[in-house]
Design a protein around this motif. Structure first.
Motif, PDB file in Angstrom:
ATOM      1  N   GLU A 281     -27.714-111.556  29.335  1.00 24.15           N
ATOM      2  CA  GLU A 281     -28.064-111.445  30.747  1.00 24.15           C
ATOM      3  C   GLU A 281     -27.513-112.611  31.550  1.00 24.15           C
ATOM      4  O   GLU A 281     -26.987-112.426  32.660  1.00 24.15           O
ATOM      5  CB  GLU A 281     -29.589-111.377  30.900  1.00 24.15           C
ATOM      6  CG  GLU A 281     -30.233-110.128  30.320  1.00 24.15           C
ATOM      7  CD  GLU A 281     -30.309-110.143  28.790  1.00 24.15           C
ATOM      8  OE1 GLU A 281     -30.460-109.054  28.198  1.00 24.15           O
ATOM      9  OE2 GLU A 281     -30.198-111.243  28.200  1.00 24.15           O
ATOM     10  N   GLN A 282     -27.610-113.826  31.002  1.00 24.74           N
ATOM     11  CA  GLN A 282     -27.093-114.998  31.713  1.00 24.74           C
ATOM     12  C   GLN A 282     -25.573-114.966  31.809  1.00 24.74           C
ATOM     13  O   GLN A 282     -25.000-115.351  32.837  1.00 24.74           O
ATOM     14  CB  GLN A 282     -27.556-116.272  31.001  1.00 24.74           C
ATOM     15  CG  GLN A 282     -29.044-116.533  31.114  1.00 24.74           C
ATOM     16  CD  GLN A 282     -29.478-117.694  30.234  1.00 24.74           C
ATOM     17  OE1 GLN A 282     -29.117-117.761  29.052  1.00 24.74           O
ATOM     18  NE2 GLN A 282     -30.235-118.616  30.797  1.00 24.74           N
ATOM     19  N   ILE A 283     -24.920-114.507  30.747  1.00 25.37           N
ATOM     20  CA  ILE A 283     -23.462-114.422  30.774  1.00 25.37           C
ATOM     21  C   ILE A 283     -23.008-113.430  31.841  1.00 25.37           C
ATOM     22  O   ILE A 283     -22.075-113.707  32.611  1.00 25.37           O
ATOM     23  CB  ILE A 283     -22.923-114.026  29.386  1.00 25.37           C
ATOM     24  CG1 ILE A 283     -23.162-115.154  28.388  1.00 25.37           C
ATOM     25  CG2 ILE A 283     -21.432-113.674  29.453  1.00 25.37           C
ATOM     26  CD1 ILE A 283     -22.880-114.783  26.951  1.00 25.37           C
ATOM     27  N   THR A 284     -23.660-112.293  31.904  1.00 28.44           N
ATOM     28  CA  THR A 284     -23.316-111.304  32.933  1.00 28.44           C
ATOM     29  C   THR A 284     -23.535-111.880  34.323  1.00 28.44           C
ATOM     30  O   THR A 284     -22.721-111.652  35.237  1.00 28.44           O
ATOM     31  CB  THR A 284     -24.152-110.031  32.745  1.00 28.44           C
ATOM     32  OG1 THR A 284     -23.947-109.527  31.420  1.00 28.44           O
ATOM     33  CG2 THR A 284     -23.741-108.965  33.747  1.00 28.44           C
ATOM     34  N   GLU A 285     -24.600-112.654  34.497  1.00 24.93           N
ATOM     35  CA  GLU A 285     -24.872-113.291  35.791  1.00 24.93           C
ATOM     36  C   GLU A 285     -23.758-114.260  36.180  1.00 24.93           C
ATOM     37  O   GLU A 285     -23.293-114.273  37.326  1.00 24.93           O
ATOM     38  CB  GLU A 285     -26.207-114.026  35.737  1.00 24.93           C
ATOM     39  CG  GLU A 285     -26.564-114.763  37.020  1.00 24.93           C
ATOM     40  CD  GLU A 285     -27.858-115.552  36.900  1.00 24.93           C
ATOM     41  OE1 GLU A 285     -28.114-116.403  37.792  1.00 24.93           O
ATOM     42  OE2 GLU A 285     -28.612-115.333  35.941  1.00 24.93           O
ATOM     43  N   LEU A 286     -23.309-115.073  35.233  1.00 28.26           N
ATOM     44  CA  LEU A 286     -22.251-116.045  35.530  1.00 28.26           C
ATOM     45  C   LEU A 286     -20.921-115.347  35.810  1.00 28.26           C
ATOM     46  O   LEU A 286     -20.166-115.774  36.688  1.00 28.26           O
ATOM     47  CB  LEU A 286     -22.112-117.034  34.374  1.00 28.26           C
ATOM     48  CG  LEU A 286     -23.279-118.011  34.202  1.00 28.26           C
ATOM     49  CD1 LEU A 286     -23.100-118.839  32.935  1.00 28.26           C
ATOM     50  CD2 LEU A 286     -23.409-118.933  35.419  1.00 28.26           C
ATOM     51  N   LEU A 287     -20.631-114.303  35.074  1.00 26.16           N
ATOM     52  CA  LEU A 287     -19.406-113.557  35.335  1.00 26.16           C
ATOM     53  C   LEU A 287     -19.460-112.895  36.711  1.00 26.16           C
ATOM     54  O   LEU A 287     -18.437-112.838  37.424  1.00 26.16           O
ATOM     55  CB  LEU A 287     -19.182-112.512  34.248  1.00 26.16           C
ATOM     56  CG  LEU A 287     -18.769-113.057  32.874  1.00 26.16           C
ATOM     57  CD1 LEU A 287     -18.814-111.956  31.819  1.00 26.16           C
ATOM     58  CD2 LEU A 287     -17.370-113.679  32.934  1.00 26.16           C
ATOM     59  N   ALA A 288     -20.645-112.420  37.113  1.00 28.31           N
ATOM     60  CA  ALA A 288     -20.786-111.827  38.450  1.00 28.31           C
ATOM     61  C   ALA A 288     -20.592-112.885  39.536  1.00 28.31           C
ATOM     62  O   ALA A 288     -19.997-112.604  40.593  1.00 28.31           O
ATOM     63  CB  ALA A 288     -22.149-111.170  38.586  1.00 28.31           C
ATOM     64  N   LYS A 289     -21.065-114.116  39.289  1.00 22.24           N
ATOM     65  CA  LYS A 289     -20.836-115.199  40.250  1.00 22.24           C
ATOM     66  C   LYS A 289     -19.352-115.512  40.362  1.00 22.24           C
ATOM     67  O   LYS A 289     -18.835-115.757  41.463  1.00 22.24           O
ATOM     68  CB  LYS A 289     -21.608-116.449  39.834  1.00 22.24           C
ATOM     69  CG  LYS A 289     -23.110-116.370  40.037  1.00 22.24           C
ATOM     70  CD  LYS A 289     -23.798-117.666  39.656  1.00 22.24           C
ATOM     71  CE  LYS A 289     -23.506-118.780  40.663  1.00 22.24           C
ATOM     72  NZ  LYS A 289     -24.333-119.982  40.399  1.00 22.24           N
ATOM     73  N   ALA A 290     -18.649-115.497  39.239  1.00 18.78           N
ATOM     74  CA  ALA A 290     -17.205-115.714  39.271  1.00 18.78           C
ATOM     75  C   ALA A 290     -16.521-114.606  40.066  1.00 18.78           C
ATOM     76  O   ALA A 290     -15.619-114.869  40.884  1.00 18.78           O
ATOM     77  CB  ALA A 290     -16.650-115.779  37.851  1.00 18.78           C
ATOM     78  N   HIS A 291     -16.954-113.374  39.828  1.00 16.47           N
ATOM     79  CA  HIS A 291     -16.380-112.226  40.549  1.00 16.47           C
ATOM     80  C   HIS A 291     -16.568-112.384  42.054  1.00 16.47           C
ATOM     81  O   HIS A 291     -15.662-112.074  42.850  1.00 16.47           O
ATOM     82  CB  HIS A 291     -17.052-110.953  40.047  1.00 16.47           C
ATOM     83  CG  HIS A 291     -16.457-109.684  40.576  1.00 16.47           C
ATOM     84  ND1 HIS A 291     -16.807-109.153  41.798  1.00 16.47           N
ATOM     85  CD2 HIS A 291     -15.530-108.840  40.041  1.00 16.47           C
ATOM     86  CE1 HIS A 291     -16.131-108.040  42.003  1.00 16.47           C
ATOM     87  NE2 HIS A 291     -15.349-107.817  40.942  1.00 16.47           N
ATOM     88  N   SER A 292     -17.723-112.916  42.471  1.00 17.32           N
ATOM     89  CA  SER A 292     -18.032-112.998  43.902  1.00 17.32           C
ATOM     90  C   SER A 292     -17.174-114.021  44.638  1.00 17.32           C
ATOM     91  O   SER A 292     -16.973-113.892  45.851  1.00 17.32           O
ATOM     92  CB  SER A 292     -19.507-113.332  44.096  1.00 17.32           C
ATOM     93  OG  SER A 292     -19.793-114.664  43.684  1.00 17.32           O
ATOM     94  N   VAL A 293     -16.661-115.045  43.938  1.00 16.78           N
ATOM     95  CA  VAL A 293     -15.874-116.076  44.631  1.00 16.78           C
ATOM     96  C   VAL A 293     -14.364-115.862  44.492  1.00 16.78           C
ATOM     97  O   VAL A 293     -13.578-116.583  45.104  1.00 16.78           O
ATOM     98  CB  VAL A 293     -16.237-117.496  44.137  1.00 16.78           C
ATOM     99  CG1 VAL A 293     -17.695-117.793  44.427  1.00 16.78           C
ATOM    100  CG2 VAL A 293     -15.920-117.682  42.658  1.00 16.78           C
ATOM    101  N   LEU A 294     -13.975-114.879  43.680  1.00 21.27           N
ATOM    102  CA  LEU A 294     -12.548-114.635  43.483  1.00 21.27           C
ATOM    103  C   LEU A 294     -12.017-113.663  44.536  1.00 21.27           C
ATOM    104  O   LEU A 294     -12.720-112.738  44.956  1.00 21.27           O
ATOM    105  CB  LEU A 294     -12.288-114.058  42.091  1.00 21.27           C
ATOM    106  CG  LEU A 294     -12.332-115.038  40.923  1.00 21.27           C
ATOM    107  CD1 LEU A 294     -12.307-114.279  39.591  1.00 21.27           C
ATOM    108  CD2 LEU A 294     -11.169-116.042  40.999  1.00 21.27           C
ATOM    109  N   PRO A 295     -10.755-113.824  44.924  1.00 18.94           N
ATOM    110  CA  PRO A 295     -10.131-112.830  45.799  1.00 18.94           C
ATOM    111  C   PRO A 295      -9.704-111.615  44.983  1.00 18.94           C
ATOM    112  O   PRO A 295      -9.623-111.684  43.743  1.00 18.94           O
ATOM    113  CB  PRO A 295      -8.911-113.572  46.337  1.00 18.94           C
ATOM    114  CG  PRO A 295      -8.528-114.489  45.215  1.00 18.94           C
ATOM    115  CD  PRO A 295      -9.829-114.930  44.595  1.00 18.94           C
ATOM    116  N   PRO A 296      -9.419-110.484  45.631  1.00 13.70           N
ATOM    117  CA  PRO A 296      -8.855-109.344  44.890  1.00 13.70           C
ATOM    118  C   PRO A 296      -7.588-109.777  44.147  1.00 13.70           C
ATOM    119  O   PRO A 296      -6.738-110.487  44.698  1.00 13.70           O
ATOM    120  CB  PRO A 296      -8.544-108.332  45.991  1.00 13.70           C
ATOM    121  CG  PRO A 296      -9.508-108.671  47.090  1.00 13.70           C
ATOM    122  CD  PRO A 296      -9.645-110.172  47.054  1.00 13.70           C
ATOM    123  N   GLY A 297      -7.495-109.383  42.909  1.00 13.13           N
ATOM    124  CA  GLY A 297      -6.376-109.796  42.072  1.00 13.13           C
ATOM    125  C   GLY A 297      -6.626-111.090  41.323  1.00 13.13           C
ATOM    126  O   GLY A 297      -5.809-111.485  40.476  1.00 13.13           O
TER     127      GLY A 297
END
Length: 370
Positions: A281-297
């Motif tokens: 659950e924590q890993i998925t949360e951190l990956l989602a945080k990474a997704h939120s700050v990245l641009p498309p691509g």
């Protein structure tokens, strides 16, 4: 023509049959080494501290008396230690009584650079391995009960070490040295060639960022970690390259991985030896945080130990998983690559894949934000 005694006259002579040699039971051999390994491991670390391997690298074929003079320890103590290390095969004693490094010792234990096994094994002996005596208790409780040997109230070893700067330095020196063992293969991965701004989450003392920036002159990096660790990264900035401009491309951003937002502006996020600490659950949360700050691509990279898919192989992965659950965080493990691929998909990443063949049971899982 005489035959074999007791046989018919004229029968061809044959050699007496040799007793059958039993097949080697490799599991039994490993067992006998394993039950003696704690003592032999400490003998090797003592030999490192006494610089036995370094001395034999500079003076191969040294006699016992020469080693005694070099180490300054009692003759009987040295005799006991040399016997122990010779049983591991790392030292060789020739018929003339002289001592030599085995090839593996010359390559792995004699050097004293930043990636020296001396730093790695010292950290394992002082911090990791004392905790394993509490393994039955910790695994039965489902939490890292061995953590109570370290001062503080924080739930992880990484935060408690902030109360003991000297031990924290030993820990990160050990971590950095082992990271360097697997880092050259990582920095040569072609997928990093197009990265312009890397967010190195949980980047520790900056070792990984420093190597990546030295290899990729067009890259800059932000190291995001807790304040006490980010302070250590200041020293690593000078390793980014031979010129000041390269060192200036590392920026430090102290913060908490879960409670603080990730810094914006990066086109790639790297988790190197970080996510294995946490639960699914924590890993998925951190990956989602990474997704939120990245641009498309933008890309996410997860680098670390991967246990085999059937979870039956990998000595380094097994040691890490036990250390995490007994001492470091009370959860996590060296997950198989398929788990990271699944969690990346849940976090919204596409084109997910894992590159294998990295040293020390490592893999690199990569995803792209659509």
């Amino acid at each position: 023509m005489a035959g074999q005694p007791g046989g018919p006259v004229g029968a061809p002579a044959t050699a007496p049959s040799a007793p059958a040699v039993p097949a080697v039971d490799t599991v039994a051999e490993r067992f006998h080494f394993l039950v003696n390994a704690p003592a032999l491991f400490n003998a090797v670390v003592t030999a490192l501290e006494w610089d036995v391997f370094g001395h034999l690298s500079a003076h191969p074929g040294a006699s016992f008396e020469e080693l005694r003079a070099a180490t300054g320890v009692p003759a009987h103590s040295l005799r006991v230690l040399l016997h122990a290390v010779c049983t591991t095969g790392l030292l060789e004693r020739h018929d003339d009584g002289t001592y030599h490094n085995a090839r593996a010792a010359a390559e792995l234990l004699a050097p004293d650079g930043p990636d020296s096994w001396r730093h790695i094994l010292t950290g394992w002996r002082e911090i990791y391995y004392p905790a394993f005596a509490r393994m039955t208790e910790a695994l039965a409780a489902g939490t890292n009960t061995a953590l109570d040997a370290h001062p503080g109230e924080e739930p992880t070893l990484y935060r408690r070490l902030a109360h003991d700067p000297e031990r924290e330095a030993v820990f990160h020196r050990s971590m950095s040295a082992f990271t360097l063992k697997s880092l050259d293969a990582l920095v040569e991965t072609e997928e990093f060639a197009t990265v312009r701004h890397l967010l190195d989450v949980g980047g520790g003392d900056g070792t990984t960022s420093a190597r990546l920036l030295a290899r990729h002159p067009g890259m800059r990096s932000t190291v995001f970690d807790i304040p006490s660790v980010a302070r250590l990264a200041t020293d690593a900035r000078s390793d980014a390259g031979s010129d000041a401009e390269a060192a200036d491309r590392i920026r430090l951003h102290p913060g908490d991985l879960f409670t603080d937002p990730f810094p914006a502006g990066a086109d790639a996020v790297l988790f190197s030896h970080v996510l294995e600490i946490f639960s699914a659950e924590q890993i998925t949360e951190l990956l989602a945080k990474a997704h939120s700050v990245l641009p498309p691509g933008g890309s996410v990279f997860v680098y670390g130990y991967n246990v085999s898919d059937d979870e039956t192989r990998g000595w380094y992965s097994a040691r890490l998983s036990l250390y995490l659950n007994v001492l470091a965080s009370g959860q996590g493990m060296a997950y198989p690559a398929r788990d990271y691929e699944h969690w990346m998909g849940r976090a919204g990443f596409g084109d997910v894949r894992t590159l294998t063949g990295y040293p020390y049971e490592h893999g690199l899982t990569i995803g792209t934000k659509p």
